[in-house]
Design a protein around this motif. Structure first.
Motif, short mmCIF file in Angstrom:
data_model
loop_
_atom_site.label_atom_id
_atom_site.label_comp_id
_atom_site.label_asym_id
_atom_site.label_seq_id
_atom_site.Cartn_x
_atom_site.Cartn_y
_atom_site.Cartn_z
N PHE A 193 26.58 27.61 1.62
CA PHE A 193 25.94 28.90 1.90
C PHE A 193 25.27 28.89 3.27
CE2 PHE A 193 25.61 28.63 -2.88
CZ PHE A 193 26.68 29.49 -3.11
N ASN A 250 36.29 31.97 -1.35
CA ASN A 250 35.54 32.68 -2.37
C ASN A 250 35.81 31.98 -3.70
OD1 ASN A 250 34.29 34.48 -4.09
ND2 ASN A 250 35.80 36.11 -3.83
N PRO A 283 30.68 29.88 -8.94
CA PRO A 283 29.77 30.89 -9.51
C PRO A 283 28.93 31.58 -8.43
CG PRO A 283 29.65 28.82 -10.74
CD PRO A 283 30.44 28.54 -9.51
N GLY A 284 28.80 32.88 -8.55
CA GLY A 284 27.92 33.64 -7.67
C GLY A 284 28.43 33.82 -6.26
N THR A 285 29.69 33.53 -6.02
CA THR A 285 30.23 33.69 -4.67
C THR A 285 31.01 34.99 -4.56
OG1 THR A 285 32.30 32.53 -5.13
CG2 THR A 285 30.42 31.20 -4.47
N SER A 286 31.25 35.40 -3.33
CA SER A 286 31.97 36.64 -3.07
C SER A 286 32.63 36.54 -1.71
CB SER A 286 31.01 37.83 -3.10
OG SER A 286 30.11 37.76 -2.01
N ASN A 306 30.12 35.71 0.68
CA ASN A 306 29.23 34.61 0.31
C ASN A 306 30.06 33.48 -0.28
OD1 ASN A 306 26.64 33.45 0.04
ND2 ASN A 306 26.56 34.02 -2.12
N GLY A 347 31.72 30.02 -1.59
CA GLY A 347 31.10 28.90 -2.29
C GLY A 347 31.83 27.58 -2.15
#
Length: 381
Positions: A293, A316, A319-322, A325, A327
């Motif tokens: 990150f 991409n 968990p919690g990535t896009s 963002n 990961g």
């Protein structure tokens, strides 16, 4: 009975003046059906080297050390009866040194020239109609421009010194097999064999044939994945580095191959995806963010296709990535390949391909960050 190579290869239209695939297909149809399969499997030596690459001098030195490999329990009866002992030793030796499957090397040697036994033009001297030469059928242009040349830094080709005489001779089995191993490694082997073999000869039927022969040569009937490459053979990646700083970064990262993934790991025994990159840059005296990150916004964005060794490729994933963002991160070691610590269940740290991977977010170059530029400037004063 072994049938000598014959026929022509459809992929040759690129090197033979533009023959169409349709004409080649028609030519194949007229072959007597009973002998079709044998004729296709053992056709004319092909000018397979349609892409260039770099010579790996250090690998050549490592490969000429004592103790050539000898036949073992991984050989099928077909391999024992079909592959000449001297060729088998070379396939095993350089497969191990470079980190590619020996039986894939052997399958290419079989498909191209029947392990050097073919008497067709271009195998022992001269070239075939398309300019291919030697037992592994390199185009002379991708070998280095000459059939035999002194091995020196900066050679633009796959010319290799497999027998330690200081020269790369396309007709010398040791030199040719070492060169073929390097080409497979550079283009995706041992992990992405279909891609690596396709680069060797751009035809899907050729890929299928080589893989089928490789399976027949293995005692298990499976191709398998070899142990990670000897670190001494990383020079193909390292030599492509644009400068000494990137060279230091790559040397550290590549030396970690075979170690396990561990979330939060920064070595020395295990790493996570961003940890190996963080430590590789530290090895060159540079400080970059520790996590994926933090690494994503840190480097200057690079357009896909312009990336070079030492750059980072982000995904991409996790968990919690896009798309904004990422990961997961890997480090580019050559166009299309990266070194990565992927996940606990994904196996050890290794060099893999990224061009066919989904969810690529983008590429960055940490060396263009102002903080890193300042660090480099201080190091030079």
């Amino acid at each position: 009975m072994t049938v000598p190579p014959r026929g022509t290869s459809a992929v040759r239209r690129l090197a033979s003046g533009g023959r169409s695939w349709r004409l080649i297909a028609v030519a194949l149809v007229v072959i007597v059906p009973v002998t079709l399969f044998a004729s296709i499997i053992l056709m004319t030596p092909s000018p397979s080297m349609l892409l260039g690459g770099g010579a790996d001098g250090n690998c050549a030195e490592a490969a000429t050390g004592p103790g050539a490999a000898t036949p073992g329990t991984d050989l099928s009866k077909t391999a024992r009866s079909d592959i000449p002992e001297d060729y088998l030793a070379l396939y095993k030796k350089f497969g191990k040194q470079i980190g590619v499957q020996w039986n894939v090397l052997a399958a290419i040697g079989k498909r191209e020239t029947n392990h050097g036994r073919s008497s067709l033009p271009g195998v022992r001297s001269g070239t075939n109609y398309a300019g291919a030469a030697g037992p592994m059928q390199f185009l002379v242009s991708t070998w280095g421009g000459q059939a035999k040349m002194k091995i020196e830094p900066g050679i633009n080709g796959y010319a290799s010194d497999g027998d330690g005489d200081g020269f790369g001779d396309v007709y010398n089995p040791a030199d040719a097999i070492l060169g073929a191993a390097k080409m497979l490694k550079r283009n995706g082997a041992p992990d992405d064999l279909r891609k690596a073999i396709f680069v060797y000869n751009r035809a899907t039927w050729y890929v299928d044939q080589v893989l089928e022969i490789a399976k027949r040569y293995a005692a298990t009937g499976e191709i398998g994945v070899p142990a990670e490459a000897d670190p001494a053979c990383d020079s193909g990646f390292v030599d492509s580095a644009p400068d000494d700083v990137v060279r230091q970064i790559l040397q550290y990262a590549l030396a970690q191959r075979g170690k396990p993934y561990r979330w939060g790991g920064t070595g020395p025994d295990a790493f996570d995806c961003s940890g190996i990159i963080y430590m590789a840059y530290r090895n060159a005296g540079l400080s970059i963010p520790r996590t994926t990150f933090g690494q994503w916004p840190f480097g200057e964005r690079i357009e896909q296709g312009e990336e070079q060794p030492g750059d980072l490729v982000f995904f991409n994933a996790g968990p919690g990535t896009s798309k904004d963002n990422p990961g997961h991160v890997g480090m580019v070691v050559s166009p299309g390949t990266m070194i990565e610590a992927r996940c606990t269940l994904c196996g050890p740290i290794k060099v893999t391909t990224y061009r066919d991977r989904p969810n690529i977010v983008g590429f960055t170059r940490p060396l263009r960050n102002d903080t890193v530029l300042a660090q480099l400037k201080r190091a030079q004063t």
